[in-house]
Design a protein around this motif. Structure first.
Motif, PDB file in Angstrom:
ATOM      1  N   PRO A 209      -3.094  10.791  -5.950  1.00 28.14           N
ATOM      2  CA  PRO A 209      -2.263  10.260  -7.203  1.00 28.14           C
ATOM      3  C   PRO A 209      -3.180   9.680  -8.415  1.00 28.14           C
ATOM      4  CG  PRO A 209      -2.432   8.570  -5.359  1.00 28.14           C
ATOM      5  CD  PRO A 209      -3.049   9.893  -4.856  1.00 28.14           C
ATOM      6  N   THR A 210      -3.128  10.527  -9.116  1.00 30.76           N
ATOM      7  CA  THR A 210      -4.168  10.368 -10.356  1.00 30.76           C
ATOM      8  C   THR A 210      -3.630  10.089 -11.630  1.00 30.76           C
ATOM      9  OG1 THR A 210      -4.059  12.809 -10.832  1.00 30.76           O
ATOM     10  CG2 THR A 210      -6.081  12.069  -9.771  1.00 30.76           C
TER      11      THR A 210
ATOM     12  N   ASP B 169      -4.935   4.054   5.083  1.00 31.86           N
ATOM     13  CA  ASP B 169      -6.285   4.879   5.976  1.00 31.86           C
ATOM     14  C   ASP B 169      -7.411   4.281   5.139  1.00 31.86           C
ATOM     15  OD1 ASP B 169      -4.503   6.017   7.625  1.00 31.86           O
ATOM     16  OD2 ASP B 169      -4.590   8.033   6.932  1.00 31.86           O
ATOM     17  N   THR B 170      -7.411   3.897   3.894  1.00 30.46           N
ATOM     18  CA  THR B 170      -8.708   3.736   3.393  1.00 30.46           C
ATOM     19  C   THR B 170      -8.867   2.133   2.626  1.00 30.46           C
ATOM     20  OG1 THR B 170      -7.777   4.685   1.497  1.00 30.46           O
ATOM     21  CG2 THR B 170      -9.107   6.057   3.088  1.00 30.46           C
ATOM     22  N   VAL B 171      -7.519   1.639   2.639  1.00 28.33           N
ATOM     23  CA  VAL B 171      -7.458   0.365   1.928  1.00 28.33           C
ATOM     24  C   VAL B 171      -6.947  -0.965   2.963  1.00 28.33           C
ATOM     25  CG1 VAL B 171      -6.396  -0.788  -0.115  1.00 28.33           C
ATOM     26  CG2 VAL B 171      -7.046   1.587  -0.301  1.00 28.33           C
TER      27      VAL B 171
ATOM     28  N   TYR C 298       2.366   0.698  -6.485  1.00 29.28           N
ATOM     29  CA  TYR C 298       3.664   0.947  -5.637  1.00 29.28           C
ATOM     30  C   TYR C 298       4.052  -0.563  -5.547  1.00 29.28           C
ATOM     31  CZ  TYR C 298       5.819   2.241  -1.190  1.00 29.28           C
ATOM     32  OH  TYR C 298       6.605   2.820  -0.073  1.00 29.28           O
ATOM     33  N   ASP C 299       3.440  -1.636  -5.800  1.00 26.24           N
ATOM     34  CA  ASP C 299       4.118  -2.914  -5.949  1.00 26.24           C
ATOM     35  C   ASP C 299       5.504  -3.011  -6.789  1.00 26.24           C
ATOM     36  OD1 ASP C 299       2.358  -4.480  -4.448  1.00 26.24           O
ATOM     37  OD2 ASP C 299       1.202  -4.805  -6.205  1.00 26.24           O
ATOM     38  N   VAL C 300       5.513  -2.033  -7.725  1.00 22.02           N
ATOM     39  CA  VAL C 300       6.553  -2.086  -8.608  1.00 22.02           C
ATOM     40  C   VAL C 300       7.979  -1.700  -7.928  1.00 22.02           C
ATOM     41  CG1 VAL C 300       6.728   0.599  -9.135  1.00 22.02           C
ATOM     42  CG2 VAL C 300       7.175  -1.351 -10.786  1.00 22.02           C
ATOM     43  N   ARG C 301       7.873  -0.815  -6.732  1.00 19.87           N
ATOM     44  CA  ARG C 301       8.999  -0.796  -5.893  1.00 19.87           C
ATOM     45  C   ARG C 301       9.650  -2.083  -5.380  1.00 19.87           C
ATOM     46  NH1 ARG C 301      10.527   4.824  -5.616  1.00 19.87           N
ATOM     47  NH2 ARG C 301       8.832   6.401  -6.495  1.00 19.87           N
TER      48      ARG C 301
ATOM     49  N   LEU D 226       0.894  -1.025   0.106  1.00 20.25           N
ATOM     50  CA  LEU D 226      -0.105   0.125  -0.139  1.00 20.25           C
ATOM     51  C   LEU D 226       0.729   1.191   0.185  1.00 20.25           C
ATOM     52  CD1 LEU D 226      -2.930  -0.941   2.392  1.00 20.25           C
ATOM     53  CD2 LEU D 226      -2.758  -1.418  -0.085  1.00 20.25           C
ATOM     54  N   PHE D 227       0.560   2.460  -0.941  1.00 22.05           N
ATOM     55  CA  PHE D 227       1.145   3.369  -0.842  1.00 22.05           C
ATOM     56  C   PHE D 227       0.994   4.399   0.189  1.00 22.05           C
ATOM     57  CE2 PHE D 227       1.775   7.708  -3.076  1.00 22.05           C
ATOM     58  CZ  PHE D 227       2.756   7.764  -3.481  1.00 22.05           C
ATOM     59  N   ASP D 228       2.024   4.293   1.498  1.00 19.96           N
ATOM     60  CA  ASP D 228       2.225   5.100   2.515  1.00 19.96           C
ATOM     61  C   ASP D 228       3.367   5.874   2.314  1.00 19.96           C
ATOM     62  OD1 ASP D 228      -0.160   3.874   3.302  1.00 19.96           O
ATOM     63  OD2 ASP D 228       0.587   2.862   5.178  1.00 19.96           O
ATOM     64  N   ALA D 229       3.232   6.650   1.239  1.00 11.00           N
ATOM     65  CA  ALA D 229       4.538   7.398   0.840  1.00 11.00           C
ATOM     66  C   ALA D 229       4.165   9.073   0.507  1.00 11.00           C
ATOM     67  CB  ALA D 229       5.319   6.573   0.058  1.00 11.00           C
TER      68      ALA D 229
END
Length: 268
Positions: A218-219, A125-127, A149-152, A115-118
């Motif tokens: 992040p759109t 917070d929502t996922v 974010y998995d890509v990192r 999850l994108f906590d960055a």
């Protein structure tokens, strides 16, 4: 296999987004594609109330998506939100950031693991996070599913390769910011090299190219690409909405793995 990458701009309207999906799928099928891949958050753009649009896999959104895939004889992969069954800090129900694949081989879903906590954004917070890598099969080719974010995290991509993946999809709604386009390109090329797989990197287009103002959510920045196992882009988009179509040859994966067997040579 012929594949299509549908770089689009999702809105807050799930039905309007499905109309876009159908248009892209129709054009891709007419050009002979058997797999059509869309970005993360295809169902609804980030920056909106996700809990109010989330649906189970047997809900109307995925039901229509399956109908689109059936109508055009393709497998469609798209980012959706499903109910999470937990409450977030604001008391609202969390969702699961889900990548769904539907087509002749059935319906499969992947729950985003990282999850994108960055960069000041807290997706957690929502996922609700997933914990299982997922591989689908399309026309005899094994394809791994990942989200943004998995890509990192190269370990996930090498795990998918260990389990037989020859192609890996990363659907994204990549956040804008200094250096972010360069990071997207570098990370996607690196994951193709790490796994010696084809990488189908499909992001949301930059919404500012369609007259939508920039948001803090992040759109998307665009720059979707099909990348071969040597890290070279076969085809790539710019920031605007675009449909990319290209052919993948699984024999190339085998040849690259014989030449540079990084999966077999790993010690850690």
């Amino acid at each position: 296999m012929r594949v299509a990458l549908g770089q689009l701009v999702s809105s807050a309207d799930p039905q309007a987004n499905l109309d876009l999906v159908e248009d892209y799928a129709r054009r891709a099928a007419a050009d002979g594609a058997g797999l059509v891949v869309f970005p993360e958050a295809t169902m609804c753009a980030f920056g909106n109330r996700l809990d109010t649009v989330a649906e189970p896999l047997d809900g109307p959104w995925v039901t229509r998506l399956t109908g689109i895939a059936r109508s055009y004889g393709v497998t469609v992969v798209a980012g959706i939100f499903t109910p999470g069954g937990e409450r977030g800090p604001d008391g609202r129900e969390k969702v699961i950031n889900t990548l769904v694949a539907t087509g002749p081989d059935g319906l499969t879903s992947y729950h985003k693991i990282h999850l994108f906590d960055a960069f000041g954004f807290a997706e957690s917070d929502t996922v609700v996070a997933g914990d299982q890598p997922v591989i689908i099969e399309v026309g005899g080719t094994k394809i791994g599913l990942t989200l943004c974010y998995d890509v990192r995290f190269p370990g996930l991509y090498q795990t998918l390769a260990d389990r037989g993946a020859e192609v890996i999809i990363v659907s994204a709604s990549w956040g804008a910011g200094p250096g972010k386009v360069q990071q997207w390109k570098l990370l996607t090329q690196a994951r193709a090299l790490d796994s010696t797989c084809y990488l189908l990197a499909v992001g949301q287009a930059d919404p500012t190219t369609t007259g939508v103002g920039a948001t803090v959510a992040p759109t998307g920045v665009g720059y979707s690409a099909a990348i071969d196992p040597t890290g070279a882009a076969i085809t790539a988009a710019g920031p605007e909405p675009e449909l990319l179509i290209t052919d993948l040859d699984p024999a190339v994966v085998a040849a690259v793995r014989r030449s540079i067997p990084v999966i077999a040579n790993r010690r850690f």
